[in-house]
Enzyme design. Structure first.
Site, PDB file in Angstrom:
ATOM      1  N   GLU A 111       0.876  -1.279   0.072  1.00 46.00           N
ATOM      2  CA  GLU A 111      -0.017  -0.154  -0.027  1.00 46.00           C
ATOM      3  C   GLU A 111       0.868   1.105  -0.048  1.00 46.00           C
ATOM      4  OE1 GLU A 111      -2.899   0.273  -0.758  1.00 46.00           O
ATOM      5  OE2 GLU A 111      -3.469  -1.770  -0.757  1.00 46.00           O
ATOM      6  N   TYR A 117      -6.994   6.575   3.435  1.00 44.76           N
ATOM      7  CA  TYR A 117      -7.113   5.588   2.622  1.00 44.76           C
ATOM      8  C   TYR A 117      -6.353   4.273   3.123  1.00 44.76           C
ATOM      9  CZ  TYR A 117      -5.842   2.174  -1.076  1.00 44.76           C
ATOM     10  OH  TYR A 117      -5.373   1.068  -1.778  1.00 44.76           O
ATOM     11  N   ASP A 176     -10.234   4.963  -2.756  1.00 48.52           N
ATOM     12  CA  ASP A 176      -9.016   5.343  -3.390  1.00 48.52           C
ATOM     13  C   ASP A 176      -9.748   5.862  -4.670  1.00 48.52           C
ATOM     14  OD1 ASP A 176     -10.020   3.073  -5.069  1.00 48.52           O
ATOM     15  OD2 ASP A 176      -7.810   3.150  -5.529  1.00 48.52           O
ATOM     16  N   CYS A 203     -12.874   0.216 -15.583  1.00 46.15           N
ATOM     17  CA  CYS A 203     -13.454   1.650 -15.562  1.00 46.15           C
ATOM     18  C   CYS A 203     -12.308   2.730 -15.046  1.00 46.15           C
ATOM     19  CB  CYS A 203     -14.615   1.658 -14.349  1.00 46.15           C
ATOM     20  SG  CYS A 203     -15.549   3.143 -14.374  1.00 46.15           S
ATOM     21  N   CYS A 206     -16.239  -0.207 -21.225  1.00 50.34           N
ATOM     22  CA  CYS A 206     -17.808  -0.390 -20.667  1.00 50.34           C
ATOM     23  C   CYS A 206     -18.100  -1.786 -21.193  1.00 50.34           C
ATOM     24  CB  CYS A 206     -18.681   0.608 -21.195  1.00 50.34           C
ATOM     25  SG  CYS A 206     -18.200   2.276 -20.370  1.00 50.34           S
ATOM     26  N   CYS A 237     -17.473  -4.302 -18.437  1.00 50.21           N
ATOM     27  CA  CYS A 237     -17.902  -3.984 -17.173  1.00 50.21           C
ATOM     28  C   CYS A 237     -19.084  -4.867 -16.543  1.00 50.21           C
ATOM     29  CB  CYS A 237     -18.242  -2.492 -16.975  1.00 50.21           C
ATOM     30  SG  CYS A 237     -18.737  -1.905 -15.485  1.00 50.21           S
ATOM     31  N   CYS A 272     -25.000   1.454 -14.889  1.00 52.20           N
ATOM     32  CA  CYS A 272     -24.133   2.636 -14.471  1.00 52.20           C
ATOM     33  C   CYS A 272     -24.913   3.838 -15.209  1.00 52.20           C
ATOM     34  CB  CYS A 272     -22.932   2.596 -15.673  1.00 52.20           C
ATOM     35  SG  CYS A 272     -21.814   3.836 -15.379  1.00 52.20           S
TER      36      CYS A 272
END
Length: 304
Positions: free
Chosen positions: A49, A132, A150, A205, A212, A215, A221
């Site tokens: 991270e 975060y 995030d 995305c 898309c 997705c 969406c």
DNA sequence: CATGCGTGGTG
DNA sequence: TCACCAAGCAT
């Protein structure tokens, strides 16, 4: 059977319809990243991270592997000089992160018996860990239920729910509220959702050239259904770099990273011809603790 | 809350 | 080519 309580600004029922398709998609398409493997453990998750803050996965991978091989536990890093962390950071960028990760390892060793803490508040208190990262470690390493917001998740929510191309520049209270509203009730499902929604933003995305057709929630969406309207409002703040102090700092630090022995001022002077900016950059590195000045105009990475 | 903070890949 | 982008944090 009690229906979930709803407030006017609360989620319409179909919001929970996002969970299953996104999590199923994740099960099928998640990248096999080393920090997602069980053997990574909380320390591996935490190291990843730090490295992934503003740095792409492809550049993190090799450094992550070397780092964990050299410092498999927080205590191993804690007993090193901070300059060794900066050196091992290599060219990942934002080297203050290396210093903070070292500082976090020291704090974990001193305050938490060498184990990455499990509580969000304790994680947040460590250097280099903000909202975060605390949520990410608690969620990914310990399976807890946290809103992990995030840039990827914010973009997914902006599009799928709010119906706009990009989230606001700074995270808003409304985004946090939405993220909490969307969080599945079960801890393990929430953790899975956090990873899945982030991965969707990273792989499908995306900020540019979103796909898309791949997705799992394209049908739901709001942004796509609205005809994918372009971002309106002020352009997002672009990063400038060429000619800035950041570039000079990078060049100075690169010299010190590659040097085994303390470096004379003259060697640093060679990386930038403008003396005022050069001096300012070096001063900044020193005050940040990234560079240690020695007697006789010598400089090195911090020894302690 | 706006800024500063690295680096390298990419369209 | 060069602006934009990539799992933020601290101040």
């Amino acid at each position: 059977m009690t229906a979930p309580t709803k407030t006017p600004e609360n989620a319409p029922a179909e919001r929970t319809d996002l969970h299953e398709p996104v999590i199923d998609w994740f099960s099928e398409h998640a990248r096999d990243l080393p920090w997602r493997r069980p053997e990574a453990g909380p320390w591996g998750v935490m190291v990843s991270e730090f490295m992934l803050q503003q740095t792409p996965v492809s550049r993190v991978l090799p450094v992550y592997e070397q780092w964990l091989a050299r410092w498999p536990r927080p205590a191993d890093l804690a007993e090193e000089a901070p300059g060794e962390a900066v050196r091992a950071w290599g060219r990942l960028g934002y080297p203050r992160r290396a210093l903070r990760l070292h500082g976090a390892a020291v704090a974990i060793t001193e305050r938490h018996g060498g184990d990455v803490p499990t509580a969000h508040a304790q994680l947040l208190a460590l250097p280099g860990i903000g909202e975060y990262t605390a949520a990410a470690v608690a969620s990914f390493a310990y399976g807890q239920r946290h809103a992990v917001l995030d840039t990827n998740v914010r973009r997914v929510f902006a599009r799928a729910v709010a119906g706009v191309q990009f989230p606001p520049n700074a995270t808003t209270a409304a985004e946090r509220k939405l993220a909490r509203t969307l969080l599945p009730e079960q801890d393990d499902t929430a953790a899975r959702w956090a990873a899945a929604s982030m991965e969707l933003g990273a792989l499908v995305c995306t900020a540019k050239n979103e796909e898309c057709h791949r997705c799992p929630i394209a049908a739901l969406c709001a942004w796509r259904l609205a005809g994918k309207p372009a971002h309106d409002g002020p352009p997002r703040r672009g990063q400038t770099y060429a000619g800035t102090d950041r570039q000079v700092r990078g060049k100075l630090l690169a010299v010190l990273r590659d040097a085994v022995a303390p470096v004379p001022q003259a060697a640093l002077d060679r990386v930038w011809d403008e003396p005022v900016q050069r001096a300012r950059a070096l001063d900044g590195l020193v005050s940040d603790g990234l560079v240690e000045p020695l007697a006789g105009g010598l400089y090195r990475l911090p020894a302690g």
